[in-house]
Structure formats: C-alpha cells, structure tokens
Write a protein that holds these residues in place. Structure first.
Motif, PDB file in Angstrom:
ATOM      1  N   LEU A   1       0.756  -1.128   0.127  1.00 40.57           N
ATOM      2  CA  LEU A   1      -0.014  -0.054   0.138  1.00 40.57           C
ATOM      3  C   LEU A   1       0.839   1.189   0.261  1.00 40.57           C
ATOM      4  N   ARG A   2       1.746   1.210   0.722  1.00 36.94           N
ATOM      5  CA  ARG A   2       2.611   2.355   1.025  1.00 36.94           C
ATOM      6  C   ARG A   2       3.442   2.765  -0.391  1.00 36.94           C
ATOM      7  N   GLN A   3       4.078   1.634  -0.823  1.00 35.10           N
ATOM      8  CA  GLN A   3       4.952   1.740  -2.137  1.00 35.10           C
ATOM      9  C   GLN A   3       4.119   2.079  -3.311  1.00 35.10           C
ATOM     10  N   ALA A   4       2.725   1.798  -3.288  1.00 36.23           N
ATOM     11  CA  ALA A   4       2.072   1.855  -4.631  1.00 36.23           C
ATOM     12  C   ALA A   4       1.332   3.336  -4.546  1.00 36.23           C
ATOM     13  N   PHE A   5       0.926   3.758  -3.321  1.00 33.88           N
ATOM     14  CA  PHE A   5       0.463   4.998  -2.785  1.00 33.88           C
ATOM     15  C   PHE A   5       1.526   6.180  -3.095  1.00 33.88           C
ATOM     16  N   GLY A   6       2.722   5.837  -2.513  1.00 37.39           N
ATOM     17  CA  GLY A   6       3.805   6.684  -2.842  1.00 37.39           C
ATOM     18  C   GLY A   6       4.155   7.073  -4.280  1.00 37.39           C
ATOM     19  N   GLY A   7       4.007   6.114  -5.010  1.00 38.24           N
ATOM     20  CA  GLY A   7       4.152   6.245  -6.484  1.00 38.24           C
ATOM     21  C   GLY A   7       3.188   7.014  -7.139  1.00 38.24           C
ATOM     22  N   VAL A   8       2.156   6.912  -6.685  1.00 38.25           N
ATOM     23  CA  VAL A   8       0.875   7.786  -7.125  1.00 38.25           C
ATOM     24  C   VAL A   8       0.995   9.227  -6.813  1.00 38.25           C
ATOM     25  N   ILE A   9       1.502   9.537  -5.567  1.00 41.62           N
ATOM     26  CA  ILE A   9       1.668  10.756  -5.038  1.00 41.62           C
ATOM     27  C   ILE A   9       2.762  11.426  -5.832  1.00 41.62           C
ATOM     28  N   LEU A  10       3.843  10.714  -6.169  1.00 45.83           N
ATOM     29  CA  LEU A  10       4.960  11.224  -7.205  1.00 45.83           C
ATOM     30  C   LEU A  10       4.293  11.430  -8.440  1.00 45.83           C
ATOM     31  N   LEU A  11       3.732  10.634  -9.138  1.00 46.53           N
ATOM     32  CA  LEU A  11       2.923  10.946 -10.306  1.00 46.53           C
ATOM     33  C   LEU A  11       1.946  12.258 -10.356  1.00 46.53           C
ATOM     34  N   GLY A  12       0.992  12.113  -9.218  1.00 48.15           N
ATOM     35  CA  GLY A  12       0.265  13.396  -9.051  1.00 48.15           C
ATOM     36  C   GLY A  12       1.149  14.760  -8.961  1.00 48.15           C
ATOM     37  N   LEU A  13       2.142  14.607  -8.423  1.00 47.58           N
ATOM     38  CA  LEU A  13       3.102  15.762  -8.176  1.00 47.58           C
ATOM     39  C   LEU A  13       3.328  16.353  -9.478  1.00 47.58           C
ATOM     40  N   GLU A  14       3.986  15.510 -10.085  1.00 50.63           N
ATOM     41  CA  GLU A  14       4.467  15.712 -11.457  1.00 50.63           C
ATOM     42  C   GLU A  14       3.388  16.424 -12.357  1.00 50.63           C
ATOM     43  N   ILE A  15       2.187  15.741 -12.496  1.00 51.95           N
ATOM     44  CA  ILE A  15       1.247  16.209 -13.345  1.00 51.95           C
ATOM     45  C   ILE A  15       0.686  17.863 -12.840  1.00 51.95           C
ATOM     46  N   LEU A  16       0.860  17.888 -11.458  1.00 55.56           N
ATOM     47  CA  LEU A  16       0.273  19.137 -10.773  1.00 55.56           C
ATOM     48  C   LEU A  16       1.572  20.347 -11.114  1.00 55.56           C
ATOM     49  N   VAL A  17       2.714  19.776 -11.150  1.00 55.73           N
ATOM     50  CA  VAL A  17       3.718  20.760 -11.577  1.00 55.73           C
ATOM     51  C   VAL A  17       3.768  21.337 -13.063  1.00 55.73           C
ATOM     52  N   ALA A  18       3.153  20.138 -14.065  1.00 55.11           N
ATOM     53  CA  ALA A  18       2.928  20.702 -15.337  1.00 55.11           C
ATOM     54  C   ALA A  18       1.929  21.739 -15.353  1.00 55.11           C
ATOM     55  N   ALA A  19       0.819  21.548 -14.608  1.00 58.00           N
ATOM     56  CA  ALA A  19      -0.296  22.538 -14.624  1.00 58.00           C
ATOM     57  C   ALA A  19       0.225  23.848 -14.245  1.00 58.00           C
ATOM     58  N   ASP A  20       1.179  24.084 -13.308  1.00 58.59           N
ATOM     59  CA  ASP A  20       1.470  25.167 -12.541  1.00 58.59           C
ATOM     60  C   ASP A  20       2.433  25.895 -13.679  1.00 58.59           C
ATOM     61  N   LEU A  21       3.323  24.881 -14.312  1.00 55.45           N
ATOM     62  CA  LEU A  21       4.042  25.327 -15.544  1.00 55.45           C
ATOM     63  C   LEU A  21       3.281  26.212 -16.623  1.00 55.45           C
ATOM     64  N   VAL A  22       2.437  25.216 -17.351  1.00 47.58           N
ATOM     65  CA  VAL A  22       1.466  25.864 -18.063  1.00 47.58           C
ATOM     66  C   VAL A  22       0.612  27.180 -17.709  1.00 47.58           C
ATOM     67  N   ARG A  23       0.352  27.087 -16.483  1.00 45.99           N
ATOM     68  CA  ARG A  23      -0.468  28.612 -16.140  1.00 45.99           C
ATOM     69  C   ARG A  23       0.615  29.675 -15.962  1.00 45.99           C
ATOM     70  N   THR A  24       1.716  29.271 -15.419  1.00 48.99           N
ATOM     71  CA  THR A  24       2.641  30.637 -15.556  1.00 48.99           C
ATOM     72  C   THR A  24       3.123  30.849 -16.645  1.00 48.99           C
ATOM     73  N   VAL A  25       3.551  30.167 -17.665  1.00 51.62           N
ATOM     74  CA  VAL A  25       4.415  30.417 -18.794  1.00 51.62           C
ATOM     75  C   VAL A  25       3.246  30.719 -19.860  1.00 51.62           C
ATOM     76  N   ALA A  26       2.061  30.360 -19.909  1.00 54.73           N
ATOM     77  CA  ALA A  26       1.203  30.767 -21.002  1.00 54.73           C
ATOM     78  C   ALA A  26       0.070  31.691 -20.589  1.00 54.73           C
ATOM     79  N   VAL A  27      -0.094  31.632 -19.213  1.00 52.83           N
ATOM     80  CA  VAL A  27      -1.316  32.201 -18.899  1.00 52.83           C
ATOM     81  C   VAL A  27      -0.922  33.983 -17.927  1.00 52.83           C
TER      82      VAL A  27
END
Length: 135
Positions: free
Chosen positions: A44-70
């Motif tokens: 459980l810990r290993q799987a959810f840790g990986g999910v959190i890492l993936l989610g953080l990477e996607i949210l960084v992409a959202a921040d990047l798009v918003r900052t650079v383009a908007v």
C-alpha cells in the motif's frame, strides 16, 4: 491556456483519487493472498507513494502551463519557482522514504515504476514477482 492548466489539475487530482483506491485494492489483495499485514502495508505504501509522485509531476505541469502561457509575470515565475522547489523536495523525500535509499544510490525509478512494483509484489503468481523479490 487556462483551460489546459485546469485540465492538468483535474487529471492530477484524478490520478491521486484513483491511485488511492488502486493502492488500497493492491494492499487488500496482498493481505488476502499472504495474510501478512506488514507486507500488505508495504505494498500500500509503495503504491500510494508512486501515485503521489505521479500526481505531483502532473500538478507541476499545470503550474508550468499556467505561469508560462497565462500569467508570464516576474511574480508568477517566482511563485512557480518556489512551488517547483517545494514539490521537488517533496518528491525527493517521498522517493527516499519509499525506497529507503537516497536517489543517487539507486537506479532511477519513476512514480509509475513504484506502482508497477507494488502491483507485482501484491501478486505472487506474477512471473516478475520472483525477479522483484530477488533484486
């Protein structure tokens, strides 16, 4: 581009939500197969840790798009830099916690790799399970 950033945020939130349920399912499945609570917790810990890492990477992409383009102002770029640093530290800490080893002392493993490894650990009948246990 604001809608693109919002889309990334929605995808990031969905990854976290769906990942929570998938991680819980993997933990339960591991417990039912092995009747080992500690092993199920680690899955459980290993799987959810990986999910959190993936989610953080996607949210960084959202921040990047918003900052650079908007809102390409100096203030928004500074805020983005702070957010990226905070999320990088979180990612580093999570990877170290999940693996028990600093990232430079092990092979590079992505958040998705963590989820796959947890799924294999949860299923002893998977041929790759023996390889994961050995290495």
């Amino acid at each position: 581009m604001e809608h693109v950033a919002q889309g990334f945020e929605v995808i990031g939130a969905l990854v976290l939500l769906v990942g929570l349920f998938v991680s819980a399912w993997l933990g339960i499945r591991s417990f039912r197969r092995s009747n080992d609570g500690r092993g199920a917790y680690l899955v459980l810990r290993q799987a959810f840790g990986g999910v959190i890492l993936l989610g953080l990477e996607i949210l960084v992409a959202a921040d990047l798009v918003r900052t650079v383009a908007v809102q390409p102002t100096l203030a928004s770029v500074t805020v983005l830099g702070v957010i990226v640093v905070i999320r990088t530290v979180l990612s580093f800490s999570l990877e170290t916690e999940i693996d028990g080893v600093a990232p430079w002392r092990r092979a590079t493993v992505s958040g998705a790799g963590q989820i796959v490894r947890a799924a294999r650990t949860a299923d002893p009948s998977d041929p790759a399970h023996a390889a994961d246990q050995a290495g």
